[in-house]
Structure formats: C-alpha cells, structure tokens
Design an enzyme around this catalytic site. Sequence first.
Site, PDB file in Angstrom:
ATOM      1  CB  CYS A  10      74.784  12.579  13.041  1.00 30.26           C
ATOM      2  SG  CYS A  10      73.059  13.097  13.064  1.00 30.26           S
ATOM      3  CG  ASN A 110      76.490   0.878  15.193  1.00 31.85           C
ATOM      4  OD1 ASN A 110      76.282   1.892  14.532  1.00 31.85           O
ATOM      5  ND2 ASN A 110      75.585   0.375  16.000  1.00 31.85           N
ATOM      6  N   GLY A 134      72.370  -0.092  18.905  1.00 23.38           N
ATOM      7  CA  GLY A 134      71.556   1.108  19.047  1.00 23.38           C
ATOM      8  C   GLY A 134      70.087   0.769  19.169  1.00 23.38           C
ATOM      9  NE  ARG A 135      68.473   1.478  13.886  1.00 25.90           N
ATOM     10  CZ  ARG A 135      68.453   1.172  12.605  1.00 25.90           C
ATOM     11  NH1 ARG A 135      67.484   1.622  11.851  1.00 25.90           N
ATOM     12  NH2 ARG A 135      69.399   0.417  12.077  1.00 25.90           N
TER      13      ARG A 135
END
Length: 237
Positions: A10, A110, A134-135
């Site tokens: 993060c 990723n 993810g997005r």
Amino acid sequence: AQIIDINMGCPAKKVCRKAAGSALLADEELVANILHAVVAAVDVPVTLKIRTGPTPERRNGVTIARIAEDAGIAAIAVHGRSRACAFGGEAEYDTIAAIAATVDIPVWANGDIDSPAKAQAVLAHTGAAGIMIGRAAQGRPWLCGQVAARLGGRPVPATPDRDTQFAVLSEHLAALHAFYGDFLGPRIARKHVGWYLTDAGVSAETRRLFNRLETPAAQLALLAELAARQPTQDLAA
Ligand SMILES: Cc1cc2nc3c(=O)[nH]c(=O)nc-3n(C[C@H](O)[C@H](O)[C@H](O)COP(=O)(O)O)c2cc1C
C-alpha cells in the site's frame, strides 16, 4: 480465516507515515521480523503482497522475496511498481520476472493487467505462477472469467450484454447488503455500483442519485429501474 495476506504494497500516505504498507520495504530487517512472527503465530498459510521496492532506484523485491521464502511465506504477489511510483507510469515486469526466477514459492504478477491478452503476455514475460487483477476488474467481474478462459486455452467468452451486466450487478449488490448488513452494506456498495454504472455509460448525475440512497431496498429499486431503461434513457435526463 483461511489465510492471512500481509499487505506491504500500500502506497497511501496515511499508511506509510506509520511505517506500514510499502514503507516497510525500505527496512528489510523489520520485514523479516514481521514475517517470521506472523508465520509462527498462526496455523493458516500466510501470503505477502509487495511492490518492487521503495523507489525505482532501489528495487529490492528479490531480496524481500527471499526473506519471505525463508520466513515460510506461502506465496507472494508483486505489483510492478515501487512505493514511490504510487499508481503513476506503467507497471514494469522485469523485477517480477527476477523474483519468480529466484524463489520457489508461487509468485503472482500484478499491475495494469486489463485484458486476456495482457494477462497472457505478463505471465509469459515473468514466468510467474499466476496473475492478480485489481482495478480492471472493478465493475467488470466477468473479466476474470475471460482471462481464465484465455489462459486455459479455451475460447474467451464475450463481454456480457447489458441485461446480463445488470443481473450480475444486482446479484453483487444483494450480496454486499447480505454480507455487510443494512447500514454498512448500502454505503460500501456505492463505490462498486459506481464502477459498474460508469462502465455502462450511466451519467454522473444518476450515480449521485444512487449515492444518496441509504437502504438496500431503495438501491435495488433504482437499479431495477435503470436496468429497464434503454442505455440512452438516463434517469437524470
Ligand atoms: C481502491 C484500491 C484498494 C486496494 N486495496 C488493496 C488491499 O487492501 N490490499 C492489497 O494488497 N492491495 C490493494 N490494492 C492494490 C491492488 O491489489 C493492486 O496491487 C494495484 O491496484 C495494482 O494492480 P492493478 O493495476 O491490477 O489495479 C488496492 C488498489 C486499489 C485501487
């Protein structure tokens, strides 16, 4: 829990200020201590999510991955950006390839994977055991099935038509309500529904309308109304 996934990827300021998330990548000794402690403390598999390193100049992902493997981490997901990159620029896959070539535990690649073709190219380039999306899957959960088909050598299913997309969205919305309850459910649902509706070409005004609704019933009703309209007929119009 069936697994514990430690997030050292993060980049958010409020997380990194407390030396958590991807800020940890700069302190390899601390990473080792945390990973050993967590693995020793639980009976379930512990997985790790990282970025390539603190900065593009200091891509220590291979070292971190070795530390993780030594600590007993079961698998590692790597976002092909450094902490300093946040979400800017493009993901790079060379560091992920180097990590996959170094450790024996599964590595998941990723970053910026948004199509079956890209998924296949990233897998081929990195030699990773798998990929993580993810997005690109936000509001488009069928993308994962399309990617799985391509990677499995099967024909890629077409993107669902509008009716099917609304059916998937309604099911997703009801599941969010059931899981999070009548208060949190509608609030958490807003961002998810927003992603679907943006993709479906629904206006910002209608999305704002949706975001003001506070109950599961009201959200489901508005969605049903939207689904019954033609794509060009917006509720706010
Ligand atoms: C809104 C948002 C929330 C995220 N939350 C998490 C999280 O809780 N844990 C995690 O490991 N990564 C999290 N990520 C990072 C993603 O897992 C992923 O590494 C990143 O988005 C890059 O992949 P993508 O290009 O496929 O989106 C989050 C990303 C976004 C955009």
